[in-house]
Design an enzyme around this catalytic site. Structure first.
Site, short mmCIF file in Angstrom:
data_model
loop_
_atom_site.label_atom_id
_atom_site.label_comp_id
_atom_site.label_asym_id
_atom_site.label_seq_id
_atom_site.Cartn_x
_atom_site.Cartn_y
_atom_site.Cartn_z
N ILE A 78 0.90 -1.16 0.00
CA ILE A 78 0.00 0.00 0.00
C ILE A 78 0.94 1.20 0.00
O ILE A 78 1.89 1.26 0.78
CB ILE A 78 -0.96 -0.02 1.21
CG1 ILE A 78 -1.80 1.27 1.29
CG2 ILE A 78 -0.25 -0.24 2.52
CD1 ILE A 78 -2.92 1.20 2.35
N SER A 79 0.68 2.17 -0.89
CA SER A 79 1.58 3.30 -1.05
C SER A 79 1.63 4.16 0.21
O SER A 79 0.70 4.18 1.02
CB SER A 79 1.13 4.18 -2.22
OG SER A 79 0.96 3.39 -3.37
N GLN A 80 2.71 4.92 0.28
CA GLN A 80 2.89 5.92 1.34
C GLN A 80 1.78 6.96 1.23
O GLN A 80 1.46 7.40 0.12
CB GLN A 80 4.25 6.54 1.08
CG GLN A 80 4.74 7.53 2.07
CD GLN A 80 6.03 8.17 1.57
OE1 GLN A 80 6.63 7.69 0.62
NE2 GLN A 80 6.40 9.25 2.21
#
Ligand code: SAH
Length: 214
Positions: free
Chosen positions: A61-63
């Site tokens: 999951i992206s930053q």
């Protein structure tokens, strides 16, 4: 524990604002999207820290700051029909769903897509349509799109996906650029595609074809 989820969400949004996210609608959408529900339970206490986290199937999951930057760069309005390539946890789709008319999101791992559907139900978002498939080909049956976001790095400019943009539309996508990945914003204008590089990023690769297992 460093405060409850509500406190931590507000701290995260303040951090995003301090990092230069100016679009209030993007900040509000992120404030209203409980990232703790989109990460594995064992990482829930880190959900409001500004960093990427592992999810199932070896993906990430992206930053939050990258989610905010990409969402802001997409210039979404409530009339937009949006395509996302790379559903992953579903977090980016959930943030977008609060800002646009409808999100179509495609993922090559069945497990991830199915888990994301459950999360969309849990947070009562009804304007997200999911599909298990190869997003390198976009979603031809639903094209054209006003906006497209690609959340996995393409080896070269993703022309098949860009071909599904409506004129005047915007696509934000990370593309491999030698040793680094660069986030690009493409605008489909009357004269052709106008491209702009935004920043260097690190995404999992966009992989052609369906995932063989899971
Ligand atoms: N937007 C996601 C980020 C997920 S990481 C989130 O908010 O959590 C990128 C995702 O793209 C991974 O889940 C990966 O499986 C998926 N992906 C990679 N290649 C793909 C392809 N060809 N079609 C669809 N999804 C793909």
């Amino acid at each position: 524990m460093a405060g409850d989820f509500d406190t931590r969400v507000i701290e995260l949004v303040m951090a995003l604002r301090n990092a230069g996210i100016r679009d209030k609608s993007v900040l509000a959408a992120m404030e209203r999207t409980p990232r703790n529900l989109f990460v594995p339970e064992s990482f829930a206490d880190q959900a409001f820290e500004n960093r990427p986290l592992p999810i199932d199937c070896g993906q990430t999951i992206s930053q939050p700051l990258i989610v905010a930057m990409m969402t802001q760069a997409l210039e979404v309005t409530d009339r937009c029909k949006v395509l996302e390539v790379g559903t992953g946890s579903g977090y980016q789709a959930a943030v977008l769903a609060r800002l646009c008319r409808r999100v179509y999101t495609i993922e090559r791992y069945r497990t991830l897509s199915q888990e994301a559907v459950k999360r969309f139900e849990a947070v009562r978002l009804t304007n997200i349509v999911t599909r298990i498939g190869d997003g390198t080909k976009g979603w031809p049956e639903q094209a054209p799109f006003d906006r497209i976001i690609v959340t996995a790095a393409a080896p070269v400019r993703p022309d098949a996906i860009l071909g599904q943009l409506r004129e005047g539309g915007i696509c934000v996508a990370p593309v491999q650029n030698g040793a680094v990945q660069t986030l690009y914003r493409y605008r489909l204008e009357a004269g052709g595609i106008h491209e702009e590089s935004l920043l260097d990023v690190r995404f999992v690769p966009l992989v052609e074809g369906m995932a063989r297992s899971l």
